[in-house]
Design an enzyme around this catalytic site. Structure first.
Site, short mmCIF file in Angstrom:
data_model
loop_
_atom_site.label_atom_id
_atom_site.label_comp_id
_atom_site.label_asym_id
_atom_site.label_seq_id
_atom_site.Cartn_x
_atom_site.Cartn_y
_atom_site.Cartn_z
N ARG A 190 3.80 -2.25 -0.59
CA ARG A 190 4.43 -2.92 0.55
C ARG A 190 3.74 -2.66 1.89
O ARG A 190 4.04 -3.29 2.89
CB ARG A 190 5.91 -2.50 0.64
CG ARG A 190 6.77 -3.21 -0.39
CD ARG A 190 8.13 -2.57 -0.50
NE ARG A 190 8.10 -1.30 -1.21
CZ ARG A 190 9.14 -0.47 -1.31
NH1 ARG A 190 10.27 -0.77 -0.71
NH2 ARG A 190 9.03 0.66 -1.98
N TYR B 244 -14.59 7.58 31.25
CA TYR B 244 -14.61 8.01 29.85
C TYR B 244 -15.32 9.35 29.77
O TYR B 244 -16.49 9.48 30.18
CB TYR B 244 -15.33 6.99 28.96
CG TYR B 244 -15.54 7.55 27.57
CD1 TYR B 244 -14.46 7.93 26.80
CD2 TYR B 244 -16.82 7.73 27.05
CE1 TYR B 244 -14.63 8.49 25.54
CE2 TYR B 244 -17.00 8.29 25.79
CZ TYR B 244 -15.90 8.66 25.05
OH TYR B 244 -16.07 9.22 23.81
N LEU C 243 3.50 14.29 -4.19
CA LEU C 243 3.21 13.07 -4.93
C LEU C 243 2.57 12.04 -4.00
O LEU C 243 3.17 11.65 -3.01
CB LEU C 243 4.50 12.49 -5.53
CG LEU C 243 5.32 13.47 -6.38
CD1 LEU C 243 6.51 12.74 -7.01
CD2 LEU C 243 4.48 14.11 -7.46
N ALA C 244 1.36 11.67 -4.35
CA ALA C 244 0.64 10.75 -3.46
C ALA C 244 -0.26 9.79 -4.26
O ALA C 244 -1.28 9.34 -3.78
CB ALA C 244 -0.20 11.55 -2.47
N GLY D 215 0.93 6.91 -5.81
CA GLY D 215 1.49 5.55 -5.88
C GLY D 215 0.67 4.56 -5.07
O GLY D 215 -0.16 4.92 -4.24
N ASN E 212 7.41 2.92 3.50
CA ASN E 212 7.02 1.98 2.45
C ASN E 212 6.38 0.73 3.01
O ASN E 212 5.76 -0.03 2.28
CB ASN E 212 8.24 1.59 1.60
CG ASN E 212 8.75 2.77 0.79
OD1 ASN E 212 7.99 3.46 0.12
ND2 ASN E 212 10.03 3.05 0.89
N GLN F 74 -3.90 11.52 -11.29
CA GLN F 74 -2.94 10.88 -12.21
C GLN F 74 -3.42 9.45 -12.46
O GLN F 74 -3.37 8.62 -11.56
CB GLN F 74 -1.54 10.85 -11.60
CG GLN F 74 -0.50 10.25 -12.53
CD GLN F 74 0.74 9.73 -11.82
OE1 GLN F 74 0.76 9.57 -10.60
NE2 GLN F 74 1.79 9.46 -12.57
N GLY G 146 4.77 6.91 -13.29
CA GLY G 146 6.05 7.31 -12.72
C GLY G 146 6.02 8.71 -12.12
O GLY G 146 5.07 9.47 -12.32
C1 UD1 Z 1 11.87 7.87 -5.68
C2 UD1 Z 1 12.99 8.42 -6.56
C3 UD1 Z 1 14.34 8.03 -5.93
C4 UD1 Z 1 14.43 8.56 -4.53
C5 UD1 Z 1 13.25 8.10 -3.70
C6 UD1 Z 1 13.22 8.84 -2.36
C7 UD1 Z 1 12.17 8.45 -8.85
C8 UD1 Z 1 12.18 7.79 -10.17
N1 UD1 Z 1 12.88 7.88 -7.89
O1 UD1 Z 1 11.98 6.45 -5.70
O2 UD1 Z 1 15.41 8.54 -6.72
O3 UD1 Z 1 15.64 8.14 -3.94
O4 UD1 Z 1 11.99 8.40 -4.36
O5 UD1 Z 1 12.22 8.37 -1.53
O6 UD1 Z 1 11.55 9.48 -8.73
N2 UD1 Z 1 4.15 8.46 -7.25
C9 UD1 Z 1 3.10 9.03 -7.93
N3 UD1 Z 1 2.83 8.61 -9.19
C10 UD1 Z 1 3.57 7.65 -9.82
C11 UD1 Z 1 4.64 7.08 -9.11
C12 UD1 Z 1 4.90 7.50 -7.82
O7 UD1 Z 1 2.42 9.91 -7.41
O8 UD1 Z 1 3.26 7.34 -10.97
C13 UD1 Z 1 4.43 8.93 -5.89
C14 UD1 Z 1 4.36 7.85 -4.82
O9 UD1 Z 1 3.04 7.79 -4.28
C15 UD1 Z 1 5.37 8.34 -3.80
C16 UD1 Z 1 6.39 9.11 -4.63
O10 UD1 Z 1 5.76 9.40 -5.85
O11 UD1 Z 1 4.78 9.22 -2.85
C17 UD1 Z 1 7.67 8.34 -4.87
O12 UD1 Z 1 7.36 7.15 -5.58
P1 UD1 Z 1 8.03 5.77 -5.21
O13 UD1 Z 1 7.50 4.73 -6.12
O14 UD1 Z 1 7.99 5.54 -3.76
O15 UD1 Z 1 9.53 6.09 -5.69
P2 UD1 Z 1 10.84 5.45 -5.11
O16 UD1 Z 1 11.09 4.15 -5.77
O17 UD1 Z 1 10.83 5.49 -3.63
MG MG Z 2 9.31 5.59 -2.12
#
Ligand code: UD1
Ligand code: MG
Length: 427
Positions: free
Chosen positions: A15, A335, A8-9, A11, A230, A75, A80
């Site tokens: 921060r 260098y 998952l990448a 987001g 983060n 995505q 989420g």
């Molecule tokens: C998530 C978990 C949490 C866990 C934590 C561990 C959920 C709902 N929560 O929370 O239980 O303790 O990770 O680090 O899963 N991402 C996407 N698409 C989206 C949303 C997120 O690809 O629509 C990716 C983000 O880029 C990231 C990962 O998913 O790499 C996690 O998302 P993030 O928003 O950081 O979730 P947390 O709040 O950390």
């Molecule tokens: Mg996270």
């Protein structure tokens, strides 16, 4: 059983406060966060899917250029973590193996841990396994909620948790192993009726329970490994953790690190026995260093560097994309870029390979054959070759190839103005 990975990448990484760089492309010792995660799975999965969204083009480009076996899936919008995983459903329609889900911002997870996690999943005949760990300060993580008999019940996000649930210290690491064909239906049934209005991946736990599947948690003892990035402060902290791990590995293998506090070495560097790394040395990217070398103090190896045995790379020397053959010295203030240095070469202090043409933006190579000796303060204007055994006089600007065993020198003749000082001072 076949394993595919989903990373998952997509987001935003709000921060990190970065306008130009997506979170997963921030680097630790020359390697992106996403690179760490992909490197940790690429040896035991058959295919990787990277879910991209924010800065999708940059992340796609990075994946395409560096990981040919990996695919990117867009995505958009990002609704989420559960929604993110659902993006691979069309690609995995008839797939019947395991899916390992990871986050792109968790670079400390080790390959061997992931393999143990998958083994645990298999040996427990699990349908869904989630990785958990115990944090003294569990803030911001999803909490693992268990039944009174210890079996898994569900995962509750911090924002949805009751005070009682918030007190739980077992947290969701965000790493999952799924029997894909059984869990796939969950992704069309997830709901977003929660505090964040998102489709939570974590809800597959209760979905699995409700569908009488075998759902388990694997408790990771070394919680450092799931440290997520983060913020910039997290990035600095993770860099220290990765570096410490790397230095310990080098020392175990017979490398002397004089000062672990000020030395940085990437995990994709190999170093031979009895090499000594002096303080304030920074070695990033992929490099190969031989045996009995001396590196530093204050040396900077920028990646793509191969240093053979008994080589000295000394004070304030920067090396990039170059090979330095054995018994060669680059002692001070130099260098060396896009170069190949032969055996027994000596590089005088302050030597520069001028590898970059600012007009054409081209980089060119410098070749110094065996037994070449370069005088101090030489500029080697690439592309240029100094043939075997040739010497270059101090202060020379080398713009032509130098024939073997010759002396090259470009210097205006030295002259004296007799009594010049005395005349000025009227003596
Ligand atoms: C998530 C978990 C949490 C866990 C934590 C561990 C959920 C709902 N929560 O929370 O239980 O303790 O990770 O680090 O899963 N991402 C996407 N698409 C989206 C949303 C997120 O690809 O629509 C990716 C983000 O880029 C990231 C990962 O998913 O790499 C996690 O998302 P993030 O928003 O950081 O979730 P947390 O709040 O950390
Ligand atoms: Mg996270």
């Amino acid at each position: 059983m076949e394993i595919k990975a989903v990373i998952l990448a997509a987001g935003k990484g709000t921060r990190m406060k970065s306008e130009t760089t997506p979170k997963v492309l921030h680097k630790i010792l020359g390697k992106t966060l996403l690179g760490y995660v992909l490197d940790n799975v690429k040896n035991f999965v058959s295919e990787e899917f990277v879910i991209v969204g924010h800065h999708a083009q940059e992340v796609e480009k990075f994946v395409k250029e560096n990981y040919t076996n990996a695919k990117t899936v867009l995505q958009s919008p990002q609704l989420g973590t559960g929604h993110a995983v659902s993006m691979v459903c069309p690609s995995l329609e008839n797939y019947d193996g395991l899916v390992l889900i990871l986050c792109g911002d968790t670079p400390l997870i080790k390959e061997e841990t992931l393999k143990k996690f998958v083994e645990f999943h298999k040996s427990n005949n699990s349908d869904i396994t989630v990785m958990s760990t115990i944090f003294e300060n569990p803030a911001n993580y999803g909490r693992i909620i268990r039944e009174s008999d210890g079996t898994l019940n569900c995962i509750v996000e911090e924002k949805d948790a009751t005070p009682e649930q918030k007190a739980v210290k077992e947290v969701n690491a965000g790493i999952y192993c799924l029997n894909w064909s059984k869990i796939k239906p969950a992704f069309s049934q997830l709901k977003s009726n929660n505090a964040q209005g998102e489709y939570y991946l974590t809800d597959i736990i209760s979905w699995g329970k409700n569908n009488n599947l075998n759902v388990n948690a694997y408790i990771l003892e070394n919680s450092d490994e799931i440290y997520g990035i983060n913020s910039r402060a997290n990035l600095a902290c993770a860099s220290k953790m990765i570096n410490k791990r790397n230095l310990e590995k080098f020392m175990e293998n017979g490398v002397t690190i004089v000062d672990v506090e000020t030395t940085w070495i990437s995990e994709d560097t190999t170093i031979g026995q009895d090499t000594v790394i002096y303080p304030f040395t920074y070695i990033e990217g992929e490099n190969k260093i031989g045996k009995n070398c001396q590196i530093g103090p204050c040396a900077h190896l920028r990646g793509g560097v191969e240093v053979c045995d008994r080589v000295k790379v000394g004070n304030f020397v920067e090396v990039k994309k170059s090979k330095i053959n054995s018994d060669t010295n680059v002692g001070h203030l130099s260098y060396i870029g896009d170069s190949e240095l032969g055996e027994r070469v000596n590089i005088g202090a302050g030597t520069i390979t001028a590898n970059y043409n600012a007009i054409t933006k081209q980089k060119s190579r410098t070749i110094l054959k065996n037994d070449v000796k370069i005088g101090s303060n030489t500029v080697l204007v690439a592309p240029v070759t100094v043939e075997e055994g040739a010497n270059v006089g101090a202060g020379t600007v080398v713009t032509k190839n130098v024939p073997e065993w010759s002396l090259a020198i470009s210097r205006s003749p030295m002259r004296f103005l007799e009594n010049w000082v005395a005349t000025q001072l009227q003596k």
